[in-house]
Design an enzyme around this catalytic site. Structure first.
Site, mmCIF file in Angstrom:
data_model
loop_
_atom_site.group_PDB
_atom_site.id
_atom_site.type_symbol
_atom_site.label_atom_id
_atom_site.label_comp_id
_atom_site.label_asym_id
_atom_site.label_seq_id
_atom_site.Cartn_x
_atom_site.Cartn_y
_atom_site.Cartn_z
ATOM 1 N N ASN A 299 -62.371 -21.502 5.736
ATOM 2 C CA ASN A 299 -62.817 -22.820 6.186
ATOM 3 C C ASN A 299 -61.904 -23.907 5.637
ATOM 4 O OD1 ASN A 299 -64.783 -21.823 4.014
ATOM 5 N ND2 ASN A 299 -65.542 -23.891 4.093
ATOM 6 N N ASP A 300 -62.394 -24.853 4.875
ATOM 7 C CA ASP A 300 -61.627 -26.065 4.570
ATOM 8 C C ASP A 300 -60.208 -25.827 4.023
ATOM 9 O OD1 ASP A 300 -64.347 -26.563 4.662
ATOM 10 O OD2 ASP A 300 -64.441 -27.530 2.720
ATOM 11 N N GLU B 198 -69.133 -35.108 2.559
ATOM 12 C CA GLU B 198 -68.321 -34.172 1.787
ATOM 13 C C GLU B 198 -66.845 -34.373 2.093
ATOM 14 O OE1 GLU B 198 -70.182 -30.399 2.671
ATOM 15 O OE2 GLU B 198 -69.865 -30.610 4.797
#
Ligand code: DQQ
Length: 471
Positions: free
Chosen positions: A22-23, A204
């Site tokens: 993911n990120d 976030e």
């Protein structure tokens, strides 16, 4: 490789060989090389046991996968996962400032072998909980530190929330990265505010950049069901440690691009990567054995009216191979017949009438059973990504994505589209960006076509390239 993976795995985007990502994390240019770290689960194509994967590149486009950089330490403050964070150069020492869970805390790690292996600071965590006044309402959400150097100090923004009230970006400073002083709330969301758009309940992955003397705050927003919404940005000023916003806007449309991170390159550019979420049922990812792709690298700058200019980086031009260019002698219908591909770059510049509605079809089967349409709707000032026929599969997103794009008087429309198997990224007039996932199931869904539903469209230039794989 299974047929489905052959059809769907991007060929010129970064992604791990298998499993979940993911990120983007810890983006940094070090001794000329670009390092990309990312949230990675070595144990499967699902979000869990989060490590930091690692890749290196000399041109932002071709990547070499490297061994895992960070793994949870049993009994350590990151025992349940090494969540997102950034990389900085602390007087020559590469340093990660990252999130340990559970609970969510701020941790440090350093490398002494050129960013390959990382040693965690023995005093971790350096911040063990949200500050007073926030902790009471944060229900543990306190993550994704982003750190920069200014006036001989370290500054940090980090994501959080006030339950029932909205997302938060918190602000800290430090002399040594170990002792942190809380400076207050950098920016607070308001769940009651729905204009220009609703910004959810948790914030976030904040990033804080300085462009042309202004500050750009990028935040990713979640809602109270834990669904990832979209990243957005604020342009503003930072004076006496107080941020004042003068403009806000969604960063990338299309319901797939999330948690971007931005780095300053040695040549002064702000380069951003984001996570392209999977856009299909988790069972499909499990079956495929992989989930998540890194976006193309994009460079950010500031337009005079405070909008961000978002462009694919120049380095991507090195991937262009077969080139089709529309010339005066060839009709559009003849031209498109020559084009075939699942990894394409399309660049179109045209004049459109105020009532025009027209589009480009990509990943189109010869009988049009599968097709994905990029549409410009001039009278409503919007771009549409019509994915309703993008796949015959029922386990993938087949929706309609929208983004506002109002052209000025006499302004040309400039569409820059990158298709790479299951990814589609679109840059329009350099300031509207959309990213989405498509999953054609037919091997012959490779065609491109044009259509005009309304009004007139005069093409000034049209170029299409087949793109080289990066692996
Ligand atoms: N993903 C990470 C978090 C971040 C979220 C966990 C955003 O640190 O808040 O993998 O996608």
């Amino acid at each position: 490789m299974s047929l489905q993976n052959k059809l769907h795995r991007p060929q010129y985007h970064f992604l791990p060989e298998k499993n979940w990502m993911n990120d983007p994390n810890g983006l940094i240019q070090w001794n000329g090389q670009f390092h990309l770290f990312y949230q990675y689960n070595p144990n499967g194509a699902f979000h869990g046991t989060i490590h930091w994967g690692h890749a290196v590149s000399s041109d932002l486009v071709h990547w070499q996968r490297l061994p895992i950089a960070l793994a949870p330490t049993p009994e350590g403050p990151d025992k349940d996962g090494c969540y997102s964070g950034c990389a900085i150069n602390n007087e020559g020492t590469p340093t990660f400032v990252y999130t340990g869970i559970s609970p969510q805390t701020v941790c440090l790690a350093t490398s002494s072998d050129g960013l390959l292996s990382w040693e965690k600071y023995e005093g971790n965590p350096v911040i063990d909980q949200p500050p007073p006044g926030v902790i009471e309402h944060a229900t543990g959400d306190f993550r994704d530190p982003y750190v920069w150097r200014e006036n001989d100090k370290w500054f940090m923004v980090i994501g959080s929330k006030r339950e029932g009230q909205g997302g938060l970006v918190l602000f800290y400073q430090s002399q040594d990265l170990v002792e942190w002083e809380y400076l207050g709330i950098f920016l607070a969301g308001d769940v009651q505010k729905t204009k220009p758009f609703w910004t959810g309940t948790v914030w976030e992955c904040p990033n804080l950049l300085e462009i042309d003397g202004k500050r750009v705050l990028i935040v990713s927003a979640q809602n109270d069901r834990g669904e990832l919404m979209f990243p957005f940005y604020h342009i503003g000023h930072l004076q006496n440690l107080k941020f004042t916003s003068i403009f806000e806007q969604k960063l990338v449309y299309g319901n797939c691009f999330y948690a971007p991170q931005v780095m300053k390159t040695d040549d002064g550019r702000w380069v951003m990567f984001g996570w392209l979420q999977t856009g299909r049922r988790s069972s499909a990812s499990t079956e495929a054995g992989w989930s998540g792709v890194m976006s193309l690298p994009m460079s950010l700058s500031l337009l005079p009216d405070n909008r961000l200019e978002i462009q694919p980086v120049e380095e991507l031009k090195s991937l262009r191979q077969t080139h089709w260019k529309l010339d005066e002698e060839t009709s559009l219908s003849k031209f498109v017949q020559k084009i075939k591909g699942a990894s394409l770059e399309i660049l179109l510049e045209c004049d459109v009438s105020p009532d025009a509605e027209f589009g480009i079809k990509v990943c189109c089967s010869p009988d049009f059973e599968e097709q994905t349409q990029v549409i410009y709707d001039s009278s409503n000032g919007r771009l549409l990504l019509n994915k309703t026929q993008s796949s015959l599969s029922t386990v993938v997103d087949r929706d309609m994505q929208k983004a506002p794009l109002q052209l000025g008087k006499d302004e040309k429309l400039r569409l820059h589209i990158f298709v790479d198997h299951s990814t589609l990224e679109l840059f329009a007039n350099n300031h509207v960006c959309m990213a989405s996932r498509i999953y054609p199931t037919r091997e012959d869904s490779l065609m491109v076509d044009f259509f005009v539903q309304n009004g007139t469209v005069n093409i000034n230039s049209l170029d299409v390239w087949e793109m080289k794989p990066i692996w």
